[in-house]
Design an enzyme around this catalytic site. Structure first.
Site, PDB file in Angstrom:
ATOM      1  N   GLY A  81      -4.834  -7.675 -43.651  1.00 40.05           N
ATOM      2  CA  GLY A  81      -6.140  -8.343 -43.597  1.00 40.05           C
ATOM      3  C   GLY A  81      -7.283  -7.378 -43.842  1.00 40.05           C
ATOM      4  N   ARG A 145      -0.028  -8.616 -48.275  1.00 41.68           N
ATOM      5  CA  ARG A 145       0.810  -8.499 -47.070  1.00 41.68           C
ATOM      6  C   ARG A 145       2.290  -8.235 -47.379  1.00 41.68           C
ATOM      7  NH1 ARG A 145      -1.822  -9.303 -42.407  1.00 41.68           N
ATOM      8  NH2 ARG A 145      -3.695 -10.600 -42.375  1.00 41.68           N
ATOM      9  N   ASP A 176       2.030  -2.766 -38.403  1.00 43.10           N
ATOM     10  CA  ASP A 176       3.214  -2.975 -39.245  1.00 43.10           C
ATOM     11  C   ASP A 176       3.196  -2.071 -40.476  1.00 43.10           C
ATOM     12  OD1 ASP A 176       4.445  -4.804 -37.705  1.00 43.10           O
ATOM     13  OD2 ASP A 176       3.796  -6.569 -38.852  1.00 43.10           O
ATOM     14  N   LYS A 202      -6.111   0.671 -39.518  1.00 43.10           N
ATOM     15  CA  LYS A 202      -7.030  -0.423 -39.854  1.00 43.10           C
ATOM     16  C   LYS A 202      -6.644  -1.697 -39.122  1.00 43.10           C
ATOM     17  CE  LYS A 202      -5.704  -3.563 -41.795  1.00 43.10           C
ATOM     18  NZ  LYS A 202      -5.037  -4.705 -42.409  1.00 43.10           N
ATOM     19  N   THR A 203      -7.542  -2.447 -38.614  1.00 47.02           N
ATOM     20  CA  THR A 203      -7.435  -3.868 -38.284  1.00 47.02           C
ATOM     21  C   THR A 203      -8.620  -4.286 -37.434  1.00 47.02           C
ATOM     22  OG1 THR A 203      -6.226  -5.688 -37.252  1.00 47.02           O
ATOM     23  CG2 THR A 203      -5.822  -3.545 -36.281  1.00 47.02           C
ATOM     24  N   ASP A 205      -8.551  -6.617 -35.509  1.00 44.22           N
ATOM     25  CA  ASP A 205      -8.014  -7.125 -34.244  1.00 44.22           C
ATOM     26  C   ASP A 205      -8.092  -6.088 -33.115  1.00 44.22           C
ATOM     27  OD1 ASP A 205      -7.453  -9.273 -35.783  1.00 44.22           O
ATOM     28  OD2 ASP A 205      -5.296  -9.298 -35.426  1.00 44.22           O
TER      29      ASP A 205
HETATM   30  P1  FBP Z   1      -4.338  -7.400 -39.960  1.00 43.48           P
HETATM   31  O1  FBP Z   1      -3.506  -7.334 -38.719  1.00 43.48           O
HETATM   32  O2  FBP Z   1      -3.552  -7.275 -41.209  1.00 43.48           O
HETATM   33  O3  FBP Z   1      -5.455  -6.418 -39.918  1.00 43.48           O
HETATM   34  O4  FBP Z   1      -5.029  -8.829 -40.034  1.00 43.48           O
HETATM   35  C1  FBP Z   1      -5.534  -9.418 -38.876  1.00 43.48           C
HETATM   36  C2  FBP Z   1      -6.208 -10.729 -39.146  1.00 43.48           C
HETATM   37  O5  FBP Z   1      -7.548 -10.542 -39.523  1.00 43.48           O
HETATM   38  C3  FBP Z   1      -6.100 -11.626 -37.902  1.00 43.48           C
HETATM   39  O6  FBP Z   1      -7.164 -11.493 -37.043  1.00 43.48           O
HETATM   40  C4  FBP Z   1      -5.922 -12.985 -38.498  1.00 43.48           C
HETATM   41  O7  FBP Z   1      -5.159 -13.804 -37.662  1.00 43.48           O
HETATM   42  C5  FBP Z   1      -5.184 -12.735 -39.766  1.00 43.48           C
HETATM   43  O8  FBP Z   1      -5.558 -11.453 -40.182  1.00 43.48           O
HETATM   44  C6  FBP Z   1      -5.454 -13.737 -40.846  1.00 43.48           C
HETATM   45  O9  FBP Z   1      -4.674 -13.414 -41.953  1.00 43.48           O
HETATM   46  P2  FBP Z   1      -4.854 -13.995 -43.410  1.00 43.48           P
HETATM   47  O10 FBP Z   1      -5.899 -13.165 -44.076  1.00 43.48           O
HETATM   48  O11 FBP Z   1      -3.536 -13.768 -44.038  1.00 43.48           O
HETATM   49  O12 FBP Z   1      -5.285 -15.410 -43.291  1.00 43.48           O
END
Ligand code: FBP
Length: 552
Positions: A81, A145, A176, A202-203, A205
């Site tokens: 993400g 992803r 991951d 990175k994230t 979250d």
């Molecule tokens: P990452 O763990 O890859 O950083 O992504 C987190 C996130 O932003 C979450 O908060 C959210 O649930 C998810 O990505 C949404 O994913 P997508 O972009 O595939 O809809």
């Protein structure tokens, strides 16, 4: 492309590096620390990573650069993400490479990890890089992803690196992706390829953190962006005095985003999934908890409020998790077709009633019909319920409404309840990075180049002491294996970086607990406003409240 005035102004911003990286590449020396061990399951992790396990922590300091001079050809990948600041990691890496030797080359693999497998890339130059400095998004090369995890994929990655003469890969990703980076580093080392792998945390979250990594990048900007919006909604609520706003915020597993937004905006309610799980709260416990606040505020004449709900909440509710598991089992294999062939919702309801346990049926029956149906509409490719798509903000507002109706009948509630719903997620993932994220990310990228120059592999670029001004930040690297343990994933034992959940004995949660009873009843909203990029450091450069409390 037409540029906004802010975009033009942000191009000129010069990100701040940690003090020890400021004197130029020739004056960065390395200090080697103690050998490391994984956080748990040491024997197993050592066995799985014989070439990269146990390496020392390293710190950079001012001194003579003793890294052997060689031309570097590096590939960079953005994974998962989007998170604000990703472009600056690439810019920091590029600038450090070019400052070391103008003949160094940076490849960017397009569309995430699949870019290296499909050999889709760009080669960066000044003109290209300059368009992305201090900007949000991952559009510089795109993200994806795809997981890099099989030996076949590693072999393809090796072939692509060999073709371009690439001697190091930088993977910018979450837990991951960095787990995969460690496995790739081990593969490259075991096969004597000479190709190094460095990760960057990175994230948005915020769940990639531990005793070594103080926070993942993007969390600061994303929570500031959501908090601006939540503050605006609070002010609207306090102006119109007629709505309860239920606001879901991203954070697929952990509730760090919700908690940080609550610390910034002081809403009436903020659910924390980790607490819900620890206290084994049921749907009706949560409903009552929110309804009590609505009730108490109504008693004071305040028929309005704000509740923050973390995206991952339902998975933390024990009875809801059981329900989801039973639904997944119920619809396994051919039974999905059988279910879909049923004409009316009544028939489907009967199918569900017969297929799940009486306890789970009790939970299911409590849900508003819209949510019940949602559980059967949105399924992933394996046929499982897509928990992240459940509209928990609507679920709780509907359940609170029903509870208030009951209380009204019983004569214990006399207020009015009208709800509005919001989901803040994508709004924050590509915002212009705050100064904190712009500086942190640039430092992570610059630092990754130093780790490559000094020959490290299987390391995470580490910048710490982040609650202090950037001058005092500490740059270095940590073996990724140090952060790993063994977890059961899809029926198999796997070495993974442990996901950091909200610590219920940590200072941010303690601060929230000390204040939430007052916030639930009174109107204590704070309005953080928009991210400020120019002005006094105490307004423009402040880290998150979570980080400040953790490091105080
Ligand atoms: P990452 O763990 O890859 O950083 O992504 C987190 C996130 O932003 C979450 O908060 C959210 O649930 C998810 O990505 C949404 O994913 P997508 O972009 O595939 O809809």
């Amino acid at each position: 492309m037409k540029l906004s005035p802010l975009q033009i102004a942000r191009y000129k911003y010069e990100p701040k590096l940690p003090g020890m990286l400021r004197n130029g590449i020739q004056e960065i020396s390395v200090k080697t620390g103690e050998a490391t061990a994984s956080v748990a399951d040491q024997e197993k992790i050592r066995e799985l990573f014989p070439n990269t396990y146990g390496k020392p922590e390293i710190t950079f300091e001012k001194g003579t650069n003793t890294a052997p001079a060689r031309r570097q050809v590096v590939g960079v990948i953005l994974s998962g993400g989007q998170a604000p600041g990703g472009h600056n990691v690439v810019c920091g890496l590029y600038d450090a490479l070019k400052a070391t030797n103008k003949d160094n080359v940076l490849y960017g693999f397009k569309g995430g990890p699949s870019g290296i497998l499909e050999d889709k890339y760009v080669v960066f130059d000044d003109e290209f890089i300059d368009q992305y400095r201090n900007t949000g998004g991952f559009d510089i090369i795109g993200s994806g992803r795809t997981k890099l995890e099989t030996p076949e994929q590693f072999q393809v990655a090796y072939d692509v690196c060999k073709k371009h003469g690439i001697n190091a890969i930088v993977i910018i990703g979450g837990d991951d992706s960095n787990t995969n980076a460690a496995v790739l580093a081990e593969y490259f080392a075991a096969h004597n390829t000479g190709i190094q792998v460095i990760g960057c945390p990175k994230t948005i979250d915020g769940d990639l953190k531990n005793e070594d990594i103080e926070c993942s990048f993007g969390f600061d900007t994303a929570t500031k962006t959501y908090s601006e919006l939540i503050g605006n909604i609070e002010r609207d609520a306090n102006s119109a005095k007629k709505y309860w706003h239920f606001i879901k915020v991203m954070g697929r597993s952990a509730s760090h985003v919700a908690l940080e937004c609550a610390l910034k905006t002081q809403p009436n309610i903020c659910l924390v999934g980790e607490e819900v799980a620890a206290r084994k709260m049921s749907l009706s416990d949560i409903t009552n908890y929110i309804a009590d606040s609505v009730n108490a505020r109504a008693n004071n004449g305040n028929n309005f409020g704000v509740a923050i709900i973390p995206e991952g909440i339902v998975e933390f509710i024990p009875e809801f998790s059981v329900l989801i598991r039973e639904i997944n089992e119920l619809l396994a294999g051919k039974r999905t077709e059988e279910f879909n062939a049923l004409g009316s919702w009544d028939e489907k309801y009967e199918f569900i009633r017969k297929g799940i346990s009486a306890e789970s049926m009790k939970v299911f029956a409590q849900l508003p019909v819209g949510i019940q149906q949602q559980l059967f509409l949105e399924r992933d490719p394996h046929g499982n319920v897509q928990v992240s798509l459940i509209e928990s903000e609507k679920l709780f507002s509907a359940m609170v409404k029903e509870e208030l109706a009951r209380r009204k009948k019983a004569g214990t509630y006399k207020g009015k309840f009208s709800a509005q719903h919001h989901f803040f997620g994508y709004e924050g993932r590509c915002a212009f990075p705050s100064n904190f994220d712009a500086d942190y990310c640039y430092s992570l990228g610059y630092n990754a180049c130093m780790l490559i120059q000094y020959g490290y592999t299987g390391y995470l670029s580490k910048v710490s002491n982040l609650a202090k001004p950037a001058e005092q930040w500490v740059a270095g690297g940590m073996p990724i294996t140090k952060m790993m343990n063994i977890e059961r994933r899809n029926g198999e034992d796997k070495p993974v970086i442990r996901k950091a959940l909200v610590e219920l004995d940590g200072k941010p949660f303690a601060y929230f607990c000390a204040n939430r009873e007052q916030w639930a009843v009174e109107t204590c909203y704070t309005y953080p406003g928009a991210i400020q990029y120019y002005g006094p450091a105490e307004v423009c450069d402040i880290p998150t409240i979570t980080l400040s409390l953790e490091k105080e």
